[in-house]
Motif scaffolding. Structure first.
Motif, PDB file in Angstrom:
ATOM      1  N   ASP A  80      39.770  16.727  -4.531  1.00 39.35           N
ATOM      2  CA  ASP A  80      40.253  16.038  -5.733  1.00 39.35           C
ATOM      3  C   ASP A  80      39.059  15.503  -6.517  1.00 39.35           C
ATOM      4  O   ASP A  80      38.231  14.761  -5.993  1.00 39.35           O
ATOM      5  N   THR A  82      39.263  13.606  -9.308  1.00 39.20           N
ATOM      6  CA  THR A  82      39.614  12.470 -10.147  1.00 39.20           C
ATOM      7  C   THR A  82      38.701  11.262  -9.862  1.00 39.20           C
ATOM      8  O   THR A  82      38.403  10.502 -10.784  1.00 39.20           O
ATOM      9  N   TYR A  85      35.391  11.569 -11.913  1.00 39.92           N
ATOM     10  CA  TYR A  85      35.450  11.338 -13.347  1.00 39.92           C
ATOM     11  C   TYR A  85      35.928   9.943 -13.741  1.00 39.92           C
ATOM     12  O   TYR A  85      35.896   9.583 -14.887  1.00 39.92           O
ATOM     13  N   SER A  86      36.401   9.164 -12.802  1.00 37.84           N
ATOM     14  CA  SER A  86      36.867   7.815 -13.149  1.00 37.84           C
ATOM     15  C   SER A  86      35.691   6.834 -13.061  1.00 37.84           C
ATOM     16  O   SER A  86      34.777   6.997 -12.275  1.00 37.84           O
TER      17      SER A  86
END
Length: 87
Positions: A80, A82, A85-86
């Motif tokens: 994953d 995510t 990029y967070s």
């Protein structure tokens, strides 16, 4: 409860005669522009049904749908992204 079905794509030369294919199975879609019929037939008598349909004068070609043989369950082995990029 439900019978096993197989999908067929029947290429035709006469759109008016395409309605007569209903006695072999259930018609899902009739394309007027490309002149084909997408239909479902009983899988138990698939070979006999395709031979009977092929004998009709307005039928050009019959193609079998391989949708039932395609794997539809997917697994995700990709990590994953995510969290990357967070902020």
């Amino acid at each position: 409860m439900f019978k096993e079905r197989a999908g067929l794509i029947v290429w035709i030369s006469d759109l008016k005669a395409a309605k007569s294919l209903e006695r072999y199975g259930s018609i899902h879609y009739i394309s007027k522009k490309m002149s084909y019929v997408a239909m479902y037939v009983n899988a138990a008598g698939l070979e006999d049904t395709t031979k009977a349909i092929q004998k009709l004068s307005f039928v050009k070609k019959i193609e079998r749908s391989y949708r039932t043989e395609i794997k539809t369950e997917y697994n995700s082995n990709v990590p994953d992204k995510t969290a990357f990029y967070s902020y």
